[in-house]
Motif scaffolding. Structure first.
Motif: not given
Lengths: 112, 120
Positions: A10-26
């Motif tokens: 879950s990623l709460p964000v504010t408009p205009g701000e950056p956001a980053s999501i991570s993904c890792r594979s096995s």
């Protein structure tokens, strides 16, 4: 099967701000015979079908704003939104297509 | 290019079901058709894919033997079929294709989804 793990869920964000999501594979998603990383990102907006955002690690799909970017290597990947807009809300999924069966991450819910 | 899926279904456990995905705006036999399940409130699960040109298919082990994929080229339609539904088959089912060689096999065209409800 290749296991895909996303953080955060879950990623709460504010408009205009950056956001980053991570993904890792096995295991590494780099395919030696074509030199490409077989990792894609999808966004599922509320009540809609998934839509392709990024393919082959870092290539934006047609019509995707340049606010979205994909990066990473091997087993660690990141989706970045440079400036979040309200229309970006939804669940973001990474997916590997190196092997069958294709597998998705659990999804990251981006909330304004 | 679009994929149009059949409407929502409400079935009882043990019943059979076939849902459809009609492709248009492209050469139907050019691209594999993939099916993806989304159980209520859950994530995406890759079920399998079928080559419309020769009906060759690949299934996820999680779905092998539980569902079958088929196509009717004459009406540019792909099908996902169950012979005996279970309550756990409830979910939204999407069909998808990768419509360009440059995409690898990333799915850039999706159907609108078919909701399947299985309840006694």
């Amino acid at each position: 099967d290749i296991v895909m793990t996303q953080t955060p869920l879950s990623l709460p964000v504010t408009p205009g701000e950056p956001a980053s999501i991570s993904c890792r594979s096995s295991q590494s998603l780099l395919k030696s015979d074509d030199g490409k990383t077989h990792l894609d990102w999808y966004l599922q907006k509320p009540g809609q079908s998934p839509q392709l955002l990024i393919y082959s690690l870092s290539h934006r799909a047609f019509g995707v704003p340049d606010r979205f970017s994909g990066s990473g290597s091997g087993t660690d990947f990141t989706l970045k939104i440079s400036r979040v807009e309200t229309d970006d809300v939804g669940i973001y999924y990474c997916m590997q297509r190196l092997e069958f069966p294709r597998t998705f991450g659990q999804g990251t819910k981006l909330e304004i | 290019v679009q994929l149009v899926q059949s409407g929502a279904e409400v079935k009882k456990p043990g019943e059979s079901l076939r849902i459809s995905c009609k492709g248009s705006g492209y050469g139907f036999t050019s691209y594999w058709i993939t099916w993806v399940r989304q159980m209520p409130g859950k994530g995406l699960e890759w079920m399998g894919r079928i080559d419309p040109s020769d009906s060759h298919s690949n299934y996820s082990p999680s779905f092998q033997g539980r569902v079958s994929l088929s196509v009717d080229k004459s009406i540019t339609t792909a099908y996902l079929q169950w012979s005996s539904l279970k309550a756990s088959d409830i979910g939204m089912y999407y069909c998808a294709i990768s419509s360009g060689w440059y995409l690898g096999s990333a799915y850039d065209v999706w159907g609108q989804g078919t909701m399947v409800i299985v309840s006694s």
